[in-house]
Design an enzyme around this catalytic site. Structure first.
Site, PDB file in Angstrom:
ATOM      1  N   GLY A 137      38.469  47.355  46.702  1.00  0.00           N
ATOM      2  CA  GLY A 137      37.269  46.665  46.209  1.00  0.00           C
ATOM      3  C   GLY A 137      36.290  46.369  47.336  1.00  0.00           C
TER       4      GLY A 137
ATOM      5  CG  ASP B  15      48.635  46.503  46.181  1.00  0.00           C
ATOM      6  OD1 ASP B  15      49.586  45.703  46.256  1.00  0.00           O
ATOM      7  OD2 ASP B  15      47.548  46.216  45.648  1.00  0.00           O
TER       8      ASP B  15
ATOM      9  N   GLY C 224      51.964  45.498  43.751  1.00  0.00           N
ATOM     10  CA  GLY C 224      51.596  46.897  43.965  1.00  0.00           C
ATOM     11  C   GLY C 224      50.449  47.374  43.108  1.00  0.00           C
ATOM     12  NE  ARG C 225      44.984  45.332  42.775  1.00  0.00           N
ATOM     13  CZ  ARG C 225      44.381  44.168  42.539  1.00  0.00           C
ATOM     14  NH1 ARG C 225      43.942  43.900  41.330  1.00  0.00           N
ATOM     15  NH2 ARG C 225      44.209  43.281  43.484  1.00  0.00           N
TER      16      ARG C 225
ATOM     17  NE  ARG D 283      48.002  38.491  48.856  1.00  0.00           N
ATOM     18  CZ  ARG D 283      47.184  38.253  47.834  1.00  0.00           C
ATOM     19  NH1 ARG D 283      47.145  39.091  46.811  1.00  0.00           N
ATOM     20  NH2 ARG D 283      46.395  37.225  47.843  1.00  0.00           N
TER      21      ARG D 283
HETATM   22  O1  F6P Z   1      46.215  44.007  46.056  1.00  0.00           O
HETATM   23  C1  F6P Z   1      47.147  43.133  46.558  1.00  0.00           C
HETATM   24  C2  F6P Z   1      47.726  42.285  45.475  1.00  0.00           C
HETATM   25  O2  F6P Z   1      48.644  41.410  46.091  1.00  0.00           O
HETATM   26  C3  F6P Z   1      48.351  43.056  44.308  1.00  0.00           C
HETATM   27  O3  F6P Z   1      49.618  43.581  44.627  1.00  0.00           O
HETATM   28  C4  F6P Z   1      48.360  42.003  43.243  1.00  0.00           C
HETATM   29  O4  F6P Z   1      48.306  42.580  41.952  1.00  0.00           O
HETATM   30  C5  F6P Z   1      47.092  41.256  43.510  1.00  0.00           C
HETATM   31  O5  F6P Z   1      46.746  41.481  44.857  1.00  0.00           O
HETATM   32  C6  F6P Z   1      47.191  39.769  43.277  1.00  0.00           C
HETATM   33  O6  F6P Z   1      45.952  39.206  43.540  1.00  0.00           O
HETATM   34  P1  F6P Z   1      45.643  37.630  43.563  1.00  0.00           P
HETATM   35  O7  F6P Z   1      45.557  37.255  45.007  1.00  0.00           O
HETATM   36  O8  F6P Z   1      44.321  37.533  42.893  1.00  0.00           O
HETATM   37  O9  F6P Z   1      46.745  36.917  42.851  1.00  0.00           O
END
Ligand code: F6P
Length: 360
Positions: free
Chosen positions: A117, A140, A183-184, A287
Site C-alpha cells: 500500500g 507477509d 500473511g494476508r 510483528r
Molecule cells: O501486512 C501485515 C499484516 O500484519 C498482515 O499479515 C495482517 O493481515 C495485517 O497486517 C494486520 O493489520 P493491522 O495492523 O491493521 O491489524
C-alpha cells in the site's frame, strides 16, 4: 543533476521487525556522504506540518538496530490522493500538501519504507515529480521483485517457536492444535513456519482446502500412533467453494481485516475426527520483538542501497533482494501486484512429499 543534500525518510503501513535497522542504515550512510536526513513521523503525515519531523543524526539512531517497531511511528490507513487534511494553513488535499511541504522543507528525495500500500502511494508521488526510493517491508513477504522482505524471517522464527511450544502440549493431551498465522492473501508465513515447525497440515490462501481431506490425514496419524497433530492455517486460507474469513470488512480507505479461520477449522476438525481440538491466533505477536540477524542484515543492506540509489539519481525504484545481490527494481513493475506462493514452489513440493497435507 545538482547533488542532493537533504532527504526525508518515513515508515508506512503495518510495522515489521527491521524498520529501525533500515532507518539506522539510511541515516548513517547518508550522513557519511554529507546528506542530512529528516525523519518524518507517522508515514506521510510527517510532511503535513513542520513539527511532524526531525533531523536524524547518527547519534539519534545509535543502538536501534535490535529494536522492533519504528522510532518514526507508522500508520496503515488513509489514501493521500482521495482525502483532505486540516493544516495550519487551512484544509488542503492531502497529496498536494505533501508535495508542497516536500519542497518547502528543501528535501531532495524521499526514502519510503513500506509494504504494498505504502509503495503504491510512493509510486504515485513519484509520478507527480517527487524523487522516491522504496524499501520493501512486510512480514507477509508478498511484495513482487524481491525474494525477501525484512520482517518475514523474524515472523517465521516466532511462529516456528510457537509451533514448537504447541507441539509439547498437543502431544501431552493427544489433541489437535490449530495455529492461525498472518500473511494476508499469501501463504508464505504459514508455509515456512509450518515446515519449520513440523506441522501435519498447512492451509494457505493459494490452495482452497477440503477439511475432510485434512481430517483423513490426521486420523491416519492416530492409526500409526501419533495421537496429536498440528495444523497451521494462514489467516487468508479458505475452504473450496467458500470465502475468506473477515474480522472487519473494508471501509473508506481502510483495508479489510482477515481472521477467524483458525477457530472455524478447529471446530470443524473436532466434528470430523471426534478428537479434542484447540486453536491459537498468533496475531500481532508476529510483528513484535527484535529482528533476527537475517532481517537485521537485510534491512541494513536495503538502507545502504537506498542511499546509493538516491546518490545515483535512480528514482521511482525499490531496493530488492535478488540473492546474493541487493538490486534496484522499477516501482512500476512492483506495485499493484501480490507475490503469492507458486504451485511449483520447491518448499510446497517438499512438504507434500513428506506427507504434509494442504487439504487438496
Ligand atoms: O501486512 C501485515 C499484516 O500484519 C498482515 O499479515 C495482517 O493481515 C495485517 O497486517 C494486520 O493489520 P493491522 O495492523 O491493521 O491489524
Amino acid at each position: 543533476m545538482p547533488s542532493i543534500t537533504r532527504i526525508g525518510v518515513l515508515t508506512g503501513g503495518g510495522d515489521a521487525p527491521g524498520l529501525n535497522a533500515v532507518i539506522r542504515a539510511v541515516v548513517k550512510t547518508a550522513s557519511n556522504s554529507g546528506i542530512e536526513c529528516i525523519g518524518l513521523e507517522d508515514s506521510f503525515d510527517g510532511l503535513i506540518e513542520p513539527d511532524r519531523s526531525r533531523i536524524l543524526t547518527p547519534r539519534d539512531v545509535t543502538g536501534i538496530l535490535r529494536f522492533g517497531g519504528t522510532i518514526l511511528g507508522t500508520k496503515n490507513t488513509g489514501n493521500p490522493f482521495s482525502s483532505d487534511v486540516a493544516t495550519s494553513e487551512g484544509t488542503k488535499r492531502y497529496s498536494d500538501r505533501v508535495i508542497e511541504m516536500f519542497h518547502k522543507m528543501g528535501l531532495g528525495a524521499l526514502v519510503v519504507i513500506g509494504g504494498d500500500g505504502t509503495l503504491e502511494i510512493a509510486y504515485e508521488f513519484g509520478k507527480r515529480g517527487i524523487p522516491i526510493v522504496g524499501v520493501p517491508k512486510t512480514i507477509d513477504n508478498d511484495i513482487v521483485g524481491t525474494t525477501n522482505c525484512f520482517g518475514f524471517d523474524t515472523a517465521v522464527a516466532f511462529a516456528t517457536d510457537a509451533i514448537d511450544r504447541l507441539h509439547t502440549t498437543a502431544e501431552a493431551h493427544k489433541r489437535i492444535l490449530v495455529v492461525e498465522v498472518m500473511g494476508r492473501y499469501a501463504g508464505w508465513i504459514a508455509l515456512h513456519a509450518g515446515v519449520g515447525g513440523g506441522a501435519d497440515a498447512i492451509l494457505i490462501p493459494e490452495i482452497p482446502f477440503d477439511l475432510s481431506i485434512v481430517a483423513a490425514r490426521l486420523r491416519d496419524r492416530d492409526l500409526w500412533g501419533a495421537k496429536f497433530s498440528i495444523v497451521v492455517v494462514a489467516e487468508g486460507a479458505y475452504p473450496k467453494g467458500g470465502r475468506q474469513s473477515l474480522l472487519e470488512a473494508a471501509h473508506g480507505t481502510t483495508a479489510e481485516r482477515l481472521g477467524g479461520i483458525g477457530a472455524q477449522v478447529c471446530e470443524a476438525l473436532a466434528g470430523f475426527t471426534g478428537k479434542e481440538t484447540r486453536s491459537v491466533v498468533l496475531g500481532h505477536l508476529q510483528r513484535g520483538g527484535a529482528p533476527t540477524s537475517f532481517d537485521r542484515v537485510l534491512a541494513t543492506r536495503f538502507g545502504g542501497k537506498a542511499v546509493e540509489l538516491v546518490k545515483q539519481g535512480q528514482f521511482s525504484t525499490m531496493v530488492a533482494f535478488d540473492p546474493p545481490d541487493i538490486v534496484a527494481r522499477q516501482l512500476a513493475d512492483v506495485v499493484g501486484k501480490t507475490k503469492t506462493v507458486p504451485m511449483d514452489s520447491d518448499l510446497l513440493r517438499t512438504a507434500k512429499a513428506l506427507g504434509v497435507t494442504f487439504g487438496d
